[in-house]
Design a protein around this motif. Structure first.
Motif, PDB file in Angstrom:
ATOM      1  N   CYS A 193       0.896  -1.182  -0.249  1.00 13.99           N
ATOM      2  CA  CYS A 193       0.181   0.169   0.064  1.00 13.99           C
ATOM      3  C   CYS A 193       0.827   1.506  -0.258  1.00 13.99           C
ATOM      4  O   CYS A 193       2.360   1.180   0.100  1.00 13.99           O
ATOM      5  N   TYR A 194       0.512   2.465  -0.594  1.00 10.28           N
ATOM      6  CA  TYR A 194       1.004   3.354  -0.421  1.00 10.28           C
ATOM      7  C   TYR A 194       2.234   4.064   0.992  1.00 10.28           C
ATOM      8  O   TYR A 194       2.992   4.470   1.003  1.00 10.28           O
ATOM      9  N   ASP A 195       1.440   3.791   1.736  1.00 11.99           N
ATOM     10  CA  ASP A 195       2.368   4.417   3.458  1.00 11.99           C
ATOM     11  C   ASP A 195       3.431   2.950   2.861  1.00 11.99           C
ATOM     12  O   ASP A 195       4.454   4.010   4.454  1.00 11.99           O
ATOM     13  N   ASP A 196       3.423   1.723   2.576  1.00 16.33           N
ATOM     14  CA  ASP A 196       4.486   1.776   2.219  1.00 16.33           C
ATOM     15  C   ASP A 196       6.089   2.540   1.656  1.00 16.33           C
ATOM     16  O   ASP A 196       6.730   2.304   1.709  1.00 16.33           O
ATOM     17  N   LEU A 197       5.835   3.163   0.655  1.00 16.09           N
ATOM     18  CA  LEU A 197       6.409   4.685   0.452  1.00 16.09           C
ATOM     19  C   LEU A 197       6.943   4.969   1.403  1.00 16.09           C
ATOM     20  O   LEU A 197       7.826   5.686   1.329  1.00 16.09           O
ATOM     21  N   GLU A 198       6.790   5.418   2.504  1.00 12.39           N
ATOM     22  CA  GLU A 198       6.742   6.021   3.549  1.00 12.39           C
ATOM     23  C   GLU A 198       7.743   4.943   4.837  1.00 12.39           C
ATOM     24  O   GLU A 198       8.311   5.962   6.152  1.00 12.39           O
ATOM     25  N   GLU A 199       7.580   3.206   4.985  1.00 16.86           N
ATOM     26  CA  GLU A 199       8.172   2.961   5.281  1.00 16.86           C
ATOM     27  C   GLU A 199       9.144   1.928   4.880  1.00 16.86           C
ATOM     28  O   GLU A 199      10.296   1.546   6.062  1.00 16.86           O
ATOM     29  N   THR A 200       9.642   2.325   3.815  1.00 17.07           N
ATOM     30  CA  THR A 200      10.521   1.393   2.929  1.00 17.07           C
ATOM     31  C   THR A 200      11.623   1.639   3.660  1.00 17.07           C
ATOM     32  O   THR A 200      12.611   3.556   3.906  1.00 17.07           O
ATOM     33  N   ASP A 201      13.083   1.343   3.178  1.00 18.57           N
ATOM     34  CA  ASP A 201      14.073   1.800   3.251  1.00 18.57           C
ATOM     35  C   ASP A 201      15.228   1.406   2.020  1.00 18.57           C
ATOM     36  O   ASP A 201      16.323   1.401   1.878  1.00 18.57           O
ATOM     37  N   CYS A 202      14.220   0.470   0.896  1.00 17.30           N
ATOM     38  CA  CYS A 202      14.528   0.410  -0.477  1.00 17.30           C
ATOM     39  C   CYS A 202      13.955   0.099  -1.039  1.00 17.30           C
ATOM     40  O   CYS A 202      13.252  -0.567  -1.631  1.00 17.30           O
ATOM     41  N   LYS A 223      10.010  12.930  -0.916  1.00 20.20           N
ATOM     42  CA  LYS A 223      10.153  13.195   0.788  1.00 20.20           C
ATOM     43  C   LYS A 223      10.404  12.375   1.698  1.00 20.20           C
ATOM     44  O   LYS A 223      11.139  12.997   2.406  1.00 20.20           O
ATOM     45  N   HIS A 224       9.943  10.979   1.288  1.00 21.96           N
ATOM     46  CA  HIS A 224      10.497  10.193   2.572  1.00 21.96           C
ATOM     47  C   HIS A 224      12.362   9.853   1.805  1.00 21.96           C
ATOM     48  O   HIS A 224      12.868  10.161   3.158  1.00 21.96           O
ATOM     49  N   HIS A 225      12.538   9.620   0.507  1.00 17.84           N
ATOM     50  CA  HIS A 225      14.220   8.815   0.313  1.00 17.84           C
ATOM     51  C   HIS A 225      14.447  10.475   0.490  1.00 17.84           C
ATOM     52  O   HIS A 225      15.706  10.468   1.345  1.00 17.84           O
ATOM     53  N   LYS A 226      14.442  11.526   0.388  1.00 15.65           N
ATOM     54  CA  LYS A 226      14.700  13.348   1.085  1.00 15.65           C
ATOM     55  C   LYS A 226      15.330  13.250   2.829  1.00 15.65           C
ATOM     56  O   LYS A 226      16.826  13.619   2.674  1.00 15.65           O
ATOM     57  N   LYS A 227      14.456  12.919   3.028  1.00  8.96           N
ATOM     58  CA  LYS A 227      14.223  13.111   4.511  1.00  8.96           C
ATOM     59  C   LYS A 227      15.175  11.627   5.384  1.00  8.96           C
ATOM     60  O   LYS A 227      16.086  12.168   6.742  1.00  8.96           O
ATOM     61  N   ASN A 228      15.159  10.617   4.875  1.00  5.26           N
ATOM     62  CA  ASN A 228      15.820   9.446   5.579  1.00  5.26           C
ATOM     63  C   ASN A 228      17.214   9.220   4.845  1.00  5.26           C
ATOM     64  O   ASN A 228      16.786   8.862   3.694  1.00  5.26           O
ATOM     65  N   ARG A 229      18.538   9.464   4.991  1.00  3.57           N
ATOM     66  CA  ARG A 229      19.658   9.372   4.528  1.00  3.57           C
ATOM     67  C   ARG A 229      19.716   8.055   3.786  1.00  3.57           C
ATOM     68  O   ARG A 229      20.324   7.405   3.155  1.00  3.57           O
ATOM     69  N   ASN A 230      19.531   7.271   4.771  1.00  3.64           N
ATOM     70  CA  ASN A 230      20.235   5.693   4.666  1.00  3.64           C
ATOM     71  C   ASN A 230      18.549   5.264   3.499  1.00  3.64           C
ATOM     72  O   ASN A 230      19.418   3.992   3.512  1.00  3.64           O
ATOM     73  N   VAL A 231      17.782   5.379   3.436  1.00  3.82           N
ATOM     74  CA  VAL A 231      17.150   5.299   2.484  1.00  3.82           C
ATOM     75  C   VAL A 231      17.193   5.186   0.993  1.00  3.82           C
ATOM     76  O   VAL A 231      17.993   6.179   0.769  1.00  3.82           O
ATOM     77  N   LYS A 232      17.585   4.334   0.495  1.00  2.00           N
ATOM     78  CA  LYS A 232      18.487   3.964  -0.910  1.00  2.00           C
ATOM     79  C   LYS A 232      16.836   4.170  -2.226  1.00  2.00           C
ATOM     80  O   LYS A 232      15.288   3.041  -1.956  1.00  2.00           O
ATOM     81  N   LEU A 233      17.413   4.335  -3.590  1.00  7.43           N
ATOM     82  CA  LEU A 233      16.604   4.535  -3.992  1.00  7.43           C
ATOM     83  C   LEU A 233      16.745   4.282  -5.742  1.00  7.43           C
ATOM     84  O   LEU A 233      18.010   4.449  -6.157  1.00  7.43           O
TER      85      LEU A 233
END
Ligand SMILES: Nc1nc2c(c(=O)[nH]1)N[C@H]1C(S)=C(S)[C@@H](COP(=O)(O)OP(=O)(O)OC[C@H]3O[C@@H](n4cnc5c(=O)[nH]c(N)nc54)[C@H](O)[C@@H]3O)O[C@H]1N2
Ligand SMILES: Nc1nc2c(c(=O)[nH]1)N[C@H]1C(S)=C(S)[C@@H](COP(=O)(O)OP(=O)(O)OC[C@H]3O[C@@H](n4cnc5c(=O)[nH]c(N)nc54)[C@H](O)[C@@H]3O)O[C@H]1N2
Ligand code: SF4
Ligand SMILES: [Mo]
Length: 767
Positions: A193-202, A223-233
């Motif tokens: 679901c879309y909430d996963d967009l803000e919960e994922t770490d990759c 937004k999530h990616h920008k805010k959390n530097r450890n999150v990978k895209l």
């Protein structure tokens, strides 16, 4: 990045209106869903504020409705992109207002009453069924239907007429995702679901230009990616797009090498012991066979085949291996392929291998393209499925549907019907006696468009049911039926994350356009099935439909128009007893049990086959196709909105500087693009965004909107053998420079009387 219109800027648009909100408004905003993409943003629609006049019911019907994001919609939280924000501008332009008939395509249309048009269709169906049998009837529908439209079409075609020849443009879109989910999990249904967009770490984005095509999903992720530097895209796409801009890793693979890449990542995860053996043992089947296939995908070979660096491949595998929650998003770069289902299943393999499923922030998430393609899946809107995520081939499934439809046992045919392209072949072979098209424009969107058009010319009887006129497909119709569109009928739509939204009628028309389901029901009654189509409202249709979802994965038995109107959007599953589905139903398979015979998810073992039409010395380049941020498909709406036309004024061909230099092509120069099937002429845009050897062309310019720039003049109809989805993303082409500057051509285009905003005139002169 594009300007995403968030709640704040929307308010700015409405600031004048809001100032006097309390004093003057007598009509509350209507809450509904954006009718464009599968993100499914909530909208609030307000009647026009006329200068100096209070807003009353009298101003209903004024063309310029105001649209803003609905802050309370759980999927979009008030945001909209340019398409949603400008939708109101297209509502009144070039509408089809009366039914029209002609006996043959060389005659002009004549206006007729609804009665005459519907009687004519019913008579033709009777004649064709008597002479050729029910399998000579074909209906081709759309993910832009509301669920009620879809459902009534299934009841008419599959139930009453007894042929499964209902297919939809979703066959060109997400049928590979449907097939992949069914084969891997035992059922369709995106588990995340879309909430996963803000919960994922990759976030692993493959074959999707999310920033342009699912902008609000991308906005949430970004937004999530920008805010959390450890999150990978990670983004996998042969082109650099707005989606790849801020990625930690962009893998610009050669078109069609996704399976090599995915198996290559799995190979490394296996080698590095980065897999979840507990999940594999307890919840899955088929790992050993998959692991055997992986032996053939060592990194050096994979990197060479994909055209990427070994260390980039390793980086991707490392991100997968080191992340606790990987969320994959994909769309047409994966699905539209002659091995589309295999690609989807190979993505799912990675999730099964690493246990990235059924938990927050993780899962294989296919982004649906159209606003209600998900509703179509629920209602059985493809030629091999039935309502409630059932399949035609299963005798129990057929029986369950027959019971609710009160039809004698055996009424539903056990044979899957014709898929989209097979309908075209059926027309070619004169096996189709009635071709009924609704809410789609196949004379632009089908592959191999010249072959499609000549098949349409052979059709003895084509019905085209659309909101707009002209469209390219109308040129091939014997009967035109004016459809009510978004805001003019009440119904339900489901977005990519299974959120179901009530979309009410909010404007009255001065002409008699009808909802698609009402048209189907009326023809059904004229064919003698009065009892089957005895519905007074779309709410009643919906009530019957949700009964067929009871105890299925897509259980919506707890939903009704009334509940959705009162409580707002609700995510399924929502069984009858469920009072709080928002809490319980966010993700599927949280218990790690799957609707397969043994409860286990299935690994698959696919080798890469590559493109159906690889480049060769004669056609040395691969053409890939896709979308632009502002335009929607064949432009029936967006081509009539000046702001969007200004944003994307003309078609173009993206080509790498190295290829351009070889061919001596300059920026803006017109080129002719040729494949084995046809040609197109358009200006070159030289850019490093595209890989050498690959060129890109947008899909939006059909015959009404430009001369000779039809992308599908070039594409081929080879399909995935499992999903029957055509490979619209790749064909082999050659380029001939036209030695003509863009300016000269613009003058020429003007002289030929072509104008992007007066498509009507264009078709008029052609008839
Ligand atoms: N603005 C806008 N948004 C839309 C739509 C629209 O018309 N306009 N339509 C909606 C619909 S119905 C759909 S289906 C979605 C589609 O949404 P997307 O799938 O995101 O859009 P596309 O541009 O068709 O293709 C996505 C990307 O696939 C890449 N690609 C091509 N070949 C390959 C390949 O072999 N491998 C990989 N990994 N990638 C490849 C292309 O370069 C392209 O950037 O958009 C929806 N949203
Ligand atoms: N080369 C290439 N070809 C492609 C693709 C690609 O990526 N590359 N993508 C494919 C995909 S994923 C898709 S989804 C298709 C889309 O292709 P189409 O479905 O052909 O495109 P649309 O322009 O969305 O056509 C929808 C039509 O429905 C009408 N309409 C809108 N609302 C209603 C309504 O409520 N009722 C009725 N009756 N009519 C309505 C609109 O006016 C419009 O004419 O294109 C496919 N073709
Ligand atoms: S993201 Fe999609 S659903 Fe949302 S406003 Fe844009 S087109 Fe509409
Ligand atoms: Mo689509």
């Amino acid at each position: 990045m594009f300007s995403i219109i968030g709640p704040r800027s929307c308010d700015a648009d409405f600031s004048i209106f809001n100032l006097s909100f309390k004093r003057r408004i007598m009509v509350a905003p209507t809450k509904t869903l954006c009718p464009y993409c599968g993100v499914g943003c909530g909208l609030e629609v307000l009647p026009p504020a006329l200068p100096g006049k209070p807003v009353t019911r009298d101003s209903l019907g004024n063309p310029m409705w105001q649209v803003r994001g609905d802050r309370n919609h759980p999927s979009s939280k008030g945001q909209v992109c340019v398409k949603g924000a400008t939708i109101a501008e297209s509502l009144e332009k070039d509408r089809l207002k009366v039914p029209m008939i002609r006996d043959s395509l060389d005659q002009p249309f004549r206006e007729v009453t609804w009665d005459e048009a519907l009687d004519r269709i019913a008579l033709q169906i009777k004649k064709v069924v008597a002479a050729q049998g029910p399998d000579a009837i074909c209906m081709y529908g759309s993910g832009q239907f509301q669920t009620e439209d879809y459902y009534i079409a299934q009841k008419l075609i599959k139930g009453c007429l007894g042929t499964n020849n209902f297919d939809a443009n979703s066959r060109l879109c997400m049928s590979s995702a449907v097939a992949g989910y069914i084969q891997s999990f035992g059922s369709d249904g995106p588990p995340a679901c879309y909430d996963d967009l803000e919960e994922t770490d990759c976030a692993f984005l493959i074959g999707t230009n999310t920033a342009e095509c699912h902008p609000i999903v991308f906005n949430r992720l970004q937004k999530h990616h920008k805010k959390n530097r450890n999150v990978k895209l990670i983004v996998v796409d042969p082109r650099a797009t707005s989606t790849t801009k801020n990625a930690d890793l962009h893998l610009a693979i050669k078109p069609g090498t996704d399976i090599n890449l995915l198996n290559g990542i799995a190979h490394l995860l296996l080698r590095w012991n980065k897999f979840d053996s507990l999940f594999i043992d307890e919840c899955t089947a088929g790992f050993a066979t998959f692991a055997k296939v992986l032996k053939d995908y060592p990194p050096e070979l994979v990197a060479r085949d994909c055209g990427i660096r070994v260390d980039d491949l390793e980086k991707a595998a490392r991100y997968w291996g080191e992340s606790k929650k990987v969320l994959s998003l994909w769309s047409m770069g994966i699905n539209q392929s002659s091995e589309g289902t295999a690609k989807v299943r190979t993505i799912i393999n990675l999730h099964l291998m690493t246990g990235n499923l059924g938990k927050p922030g993780a899962g294989p998430f296919s982004l649906t393209g159209q606003p209600n393609a998900m509703g179509g899946r629920e209602a059985g809107g493809l030629s091999h499925i039935l309502p409630g995520y059932r399949v035609v081939k299963n005798p129990e499934h057929r029986q369950e549907v027959e019971q609710v439809w009160r039809l004698p046992e055996g009424s539903i045919s056990p044979n899957p019907g014709l898929a989209a392209w097979d309908m075209i072949v059926g027309l070619e072979q004169r096996k189709v006696g009635v071709f009924w098209v609704a809410a789609t424009n196949p004379a632009v969107s089908m592959p191999d468009i010249e072959r499609t058009k000549s098949a349409l010319r052979k059709s003895p009887f084509t019905v085209c049911q659309d909101a707009y006129y002209p469209t390219e497909t109308a040129e091939f119709a014997h009967v035109l039926l004016p459809a009510a569109q978004w805001g003019e009928k009440t119904g339900i739509m489901t977005n990519s994350e299974r959120v179901v939204t009530y979309c009410p009628k909010f404007r009255n028309l001065t002409w008699d356009a009808r909802a698609d389901w009402e048209i189907f029901a009326e023809v059904g009654r004229r064919l003698g099935y009065e009892a089957a189509f005895d519905f007074e409202s779309s709410a009643e249709v919906y009530d019957e439909f949700v009964r067929l979802t009871q105890n299925r994965v897509c259980d919506m038995a707890g939903l009704s128009h009334e509940r959705l109107r009162n409580q707002g959007p609700i995510q399924w599953p929502c069984p009858e007893w469920e009072m709080n589905p928002q809490q319980s139903g966010k993700r599927l398979y949280t218990d790690q049990r799957f609707p397969t015979a043994d409860g286990r998810a299935k690994f698959s073992a696919f080798h890469a086959k590559g493109l159906a039409e690889p480049p060769d010395p004669e056609f040395p380049l691969v053409l890939t196709t896709g979308r632009l941020y502002g335009h929607w498909h064949t432009q029936s709406r967006t081509g009539r909105i000046p702001k969007i036309v200004k944003m994307h004024p003309e078609p173009f061909l993206e080509i790498h500087p190295r290829d351009a230099q070889k061919l001596e092509i300059e920026e803006g120069e017109w080129v002719e693009l040729r494949s084995r099937r046809g040609q197109a002429k358009l200006p070159a845009q030289i850019t490093k965004a595209i890989s050498p050897g690959t060129v890109f062309m947008p899909m939006h310019w059909g015959a009404l909107w430009a001369d000779d720039a039809e992308v599908n003049a070039l594409t081929h109809p080879a399909v995935c053998p499992i999903s029957l989805e055509p490979e619209l993303k790749a064909c082999a082409v050659q380029i001939i420079p036209l030695r003509k500057s863009r300016e000269q051509s613009a003058v020429q285009a003007q002289e030929s009387g072509k104008n992007n905003l007066s498509a009507s005139a264009a078709l008029g002169s052609r008839r």
